[in-house]
Write a protein that holds these residues in place. Structure first.
Motif, PDB file in Angstrom:
ATOM      1  N   PHE A  14       0.828  -1.217   0.000  1.00  8.16           N
ATOM      2  CA  PHE A  14       0.000   0.000   0.000  1.00  8.16           C
ATOM      3  C   PHE A  14       0.862   1.266   0.000  1.00  8.16           C
ATOM      4  CE2 PHE A  14      -3.493  -2.755   1.694  1.00  8.16           C
ATOM      5  CZ  PHE A  14      -4.422  -2.455   0.701  1.00  8.16           C
ATOM      6  N   LEU A  15       1.952   1.252   0.741  1.00  4.68           N
ATOM      7  CA  LEU A  15       2.811   2.433   0.805  1.00  4.68           C
ATOM      8  C   LEU A  15       3.559   2.669  -0.502  1.00  4.68           C
ATOM      9  CD1 LEU A  15       4.216   2.136   4.436  1.00  4.68           C
ATOM     10  CD2 LEU A  15       2.783   3.969   3.533  1.00  4.68           C
ATOM     11  N   ARG A  16       3.737   1.631  -1.282  1.00  8.78           N
ATOM     12  CA  ARG A  16       4.376   1.800  -2.594  1.00  8.78           C
ATOM     13  C   ARG A  16       3.373   2.288  -3.645  1.00  8.78           C
ATOM     14  NH1 ARG A  16       9.528   0.344  -2.663  1.00  8.78           N
ATOM     15  NH2 ARG A  16      10.299  -1.210  -1.172  1.00  8.78           N
ATOM     16  N   HIS A  17       2.079   2.240  -3.302  1.00  8.35           N
ATOM     17  CA  HIS A  17       1.042   2.675  -4.236  1.00  8.35           C
ATOM     18  C   HIS A  17       0.045   3.587  -3.526  1.00  8.35           C
ATOM     19  CE1 HIS A  17       2.426  -0.305  -7.202  1.00  8.35           C
ATOM     20  NE2 HIS A  17       2.583  -1.104  -6.169  1.00  8.35           N
ATOM     21  N   PRO A  18       0.495   4.664  -2.916  1.00  7.58           N
ATOM     22  CA  PRO A  18      -0.423   5.524  -2.144  1.00  7.58           C
ATOM     23  C   PRO A  18      -1.485   6.153  -3.031  1.00  7.58           C
ATOM     24  CG  PRO A  18       1.683   6.633  -2.489  1.00  7.58           C
ATOM     25  CD  PRO A  18       1.863   5.210  -2.949  1.00  7.58           C
ATOM     26  N   GLY A  19      -2.725   6.145  -2.533  1.00  5.72           N
ATOM     27  CA  GLY A  19      -3.821   6.759  -3.272  1.00  5.72           C
ATOM     28  C   GLY A  19      -4.373   5.915  -4.400  1.00  5.72           C
TER      29      GLY A  19
ATOM     30  N   ALA B 253     -14.241  -2.649  -6.058  1.00  4.63           N
ATOM     31  CA  ALA B 253     -12.948  -2.472  -6.704  1.00  4.63           C
ATOM     32  C   ALA B 253     -11.802  -3.069  -5.891  1.00  4.63           C
ATOM     33  CB  ALA B 253     -12.680  -0.985  -6.964  1.00  4.63           C
ATOM     34  N   GLY B 254     -11.699  -2.720  -4.603  1.00  2.00           N
ATOM     35  CA  GLY B 254     -10.596  -3.223  -3.801  1.00  2.00           C
ATOM     36  C   GLY B 254     -10.328  -2.324  -2.614  1.00  2.00           C
ATOM     37  N   TYR B 255      -9.070  -2.010  -2.390  1.00  2.99           N
ATOM     38  CA  TYR B 255      -8.676  -1.216  -1.232  1.00  2.99           C
ATOM     39  C   TYR B 255      -7.707  -0.114  -1.647  1.00  2.99           C
ATOM     40  CZ  TYR B 255     -10.698  -5.049   1.469  1.00  2.99           C
ATOM     41  OH  TYR B 255     -11.560  -5.974   1.985  1.00  2.99           O
ATOM     42  N   ARG B 256      -7.671   0.943  -0.846  1.00  5.26           N
ATOM     43  CA  ARG B 256      -6.794   2.074  -1.137  1.00  5.26           C
ATOM     44  C   ARG B 256      -6.262   2.651   0.166  1.00  5.26           C
ATOM     45  NH1 ARG B 256      -9.955   6.116  -4.375  1.00  5.26           N
ATOM     46  NH2 ARG B 256     -11.174   6.240  -2.453  1.00  5.26           N
ATOM     47  N   LEU B 257      -4.983   3.000   0.162  1.00  2.65           N
ATOM     48  CA  LEU B 257      -4.401   3.742   1.277  1.00  2.65           C
ATOM     49  C   LEU B 257      -4.539   5.229   0.936  1.00  2.65           C
ATOM     50  CD1 LEU B 257      -2.880   3.768   3.982  1.00  2.65           C
ATOM     51  CD2 LEU B 257      -0.744   3.802   2.665  1.00  2.65           C
ATOM     52  N   ARG B 258      -5.455   5.905   1.628  1.00  2.00           N
ATOM     53  CA  ARG B 258      -5.714   7.306   1.338  1.00  2.00           C
ATOM     54  C   ARG B 258      -4.547   8.173   1.798  1.00  2.00           C
ATOM     55  NH1 ARG B 258      -8.336  11.283   4.298  1.00  2.00           N
ATOM     56  NH2 ARG B 258      -9.067   9.791   5.868  1.00  2.00           N
ATOM     57  N   VAL B 259      -4.210   9.141   0.982  1.00  2.00           N
ATOM     58  CA  VAL B 259      -3.169  10.092   1.320  1.00  2.00           C
ATOM     59  C   VAL B 259      -3.812  11.246   2.070  1.00  2.00           C
ATOM     60  CG1 VAL B 259      -1.357  11.616   0.441  1.00  2.00           C
ATOM     61  CG2 VAL B 259      -1.860   9.448  -0.736  1.00  2.00           C
ATOM     62  N   PRO B 260      -3.524  11.413   3.362  1.00  2.00           N
ATOM     63  CA  PRO B 260      -4.168  12.503   4.128  1.00  2.00           C
ATOM     64  C   PRO B 260      -3.710  13.862   3.636  1.00  2.00           C
ATOM     65  CG  PRO B 260      -2.431  11.463   5.415  1.00  2.00           C
ATOM     66  CD  PRO B 260      -2.600  10.632   4.169  1.00  2.00           C
ATOM     67  N   LEU B 261      -4.592  14.857   3.728  1.00  2.00           N
ATOM     68  CA  LEU B 261      -4.247  16.206   3.291  1.00  2.00           C
ATOM     69  C   LEU B 261      -3.153  16.798   4.156  1.00  2.00           C
ATOM     70  CD1 LEU B 261      -7.810  17.649   2.560  1.00  2.00           C
ATOM     71  CD2 LEU B 261      -6.125  16.772   0.930  1.00  2.00           C
ATOM     72  N   LEU B 262      -3.229  16.493   5.458  1.00  4.57           N
ATOM     73  CA  LEU B 262      -2.195  16.954   6.390  1.00  4.57           C
ATOM     74  C   LEU B 262      -1.679  15.762   7.167  1.00  4.57           C
ATOM     75  CD1 LEU B 262      -3.912  20.162   7.823  1.00  4.57           C
ATOM     76  CD2 LEU B 262      -2.050  20.091   6.157  1.00  4.57           C
ATOM     77  N   SER B 263      -0.384  15.721   7.399  1.00  4.02           N
ATOM     78  CA  SER B 263       0.209  14.610   8.133  1.00  4.02           C
ATOM     79  C   SER B 263      -0.441  14.470   9.488  1.00  4.02           C
ATOM     80  CB  SER B 263       1.709  14.852   8.322  1.00  4.02           C
ATOM     81  OG  SER B 263       2.285  13.799   9.072  1.00  4.02           O
ATOM     82  N   GLY B 264      -0.903  13.221   9.745  1.00  3.56           N
ATOM     83  CA  GLY B 264      -1.485  12.934  11.042  1.00  3.56           C
ATOM     84  C   GLY B 264      -2.965  13.228  11.144  1.00  3.56           C
ATOM     85  N   THR B 265      -3.601  13.768  10.050  1.00  6.02           N
ATOM     86  CA  THR B 265      -5.026  14.021  10.115  1.00  6.02           C
ATOM     87  C   THR B 265      -5.782  12.808   9.659  1.00  6.02           C
ATOM     88  OG1 THR B 265      -5.127  14.880   7.855  1.00  6.02           O
ATOM     89  CG2 THR B 265      -4.647  16.463   9.624  1.00  6.02           C
TER      90      THR B 265
END
Length: 229
Positions: free
Chosen positions: A161-166, A216-228
């Motif tokens: 997931f971290l290699r394919h964020p978003g 579809a599957g799963y996604r690791l969402r990229v937060p707008l602000l770190s830690g939010t």
């Protein structure tokens, strides 16, 4: 992370496959050079463990053919030969590292991590999305300052997931990347492990970054602000 084991000695191949799987790798195997060239060029591997002595062509020729076809996957060569000339031949053929049999599995594992870490130019030393971080070399992961306790498969899933964020990753993509092409286990294993991972990387921290995309599957969402959240 995906690894191809090219070894015709049945016992050695089985030991390598079992050990690497326990380390969290998705492992495929072949016992001959022709199969190695085809699989390594057809599928996306992160590293190849290549024995020198194979029934149809030696490992040196396999490595030369891979490089000639533009396949630059890192290659760790294995051999019972300890002569300097053989190590030189392997490196000259395009191998990235060389290990003489008998070897300790701990050393092989460390060398593979080093090859993966430096092998592909696009691979960062540290993977990070928001305050979620993972170090492939040390096999450690954190959410903010808190270190995460992950099983090998959970670690491999988080790394994917971290290699394919978003990006939306299908269950088939996840299964083939974290398990292997011949996996014949529980049909909902991906859903189970995503649930396990959520309990460790999201729920204790009050966030919902690992999302289900219906149909579809799963996604690791990229937060707008770190830690939010």
């Amino acid at each position: 992370m995906r690894v191809l084991v090219v070894e015709d000695e049945v016992r050695t191949s089985a030991l390598l496959q079992r050990g690497l799987a326990e380390e969290g790798y998705a492992v495929d195997a072949t016992a001959d050079g022709a199969g190695a060239v085809w699989q390594a060029t057809e599928f996306g591997y992160d590293v190849v463990v290549l024995d020198v002595l194979l029934p149809d062509m030696d490992g040196f020729e396999v490595c030369r053919r891979l490089r000639a076809e533009g396949c630059w996957v890192p290659v760790l060569m294995l051999t019972a030969r300890d002569a300097v000339i053989d190590r030189v031949r392997g490196l000259d053929a395009g191998a990235d590292d060389y290990l003489t049999k008998p070897f300790s599995f701990a050393e092989l594992s460390a060398r593979l991590r080093a090859l993966i870490r430096r092998g592909a130019r696009e691979r960062p030393v540290l993977l990070q999305v928001g305050d979620l971080r993972l170090d492939p070399a040390s096999r450690r992961a954190w959410r903010g300052p808190a270190e995460l306790e992950l099983s090998p498969k959970e670690f491999a899933l988080l790394e994917l997931f971290l290699r394919h964020p978003g990006q939306v990753l299908t269950r088939t993509h996840i299964l083939e990347s974290v398990w292997d092409y011949a996996y014949d286990g529980v049909s909902n294993v991906v859903d189970q492990y995503v649930a396990y991972l959520r309990r460790k990387i999201d729920r204790p921290f009050g966030v919902k970054h690992l999302e289900t995309v219906r149909g579809a599957g799963y996604r690791l969402r990229v937060p707008l602000l770190s830690g939010t959240g």
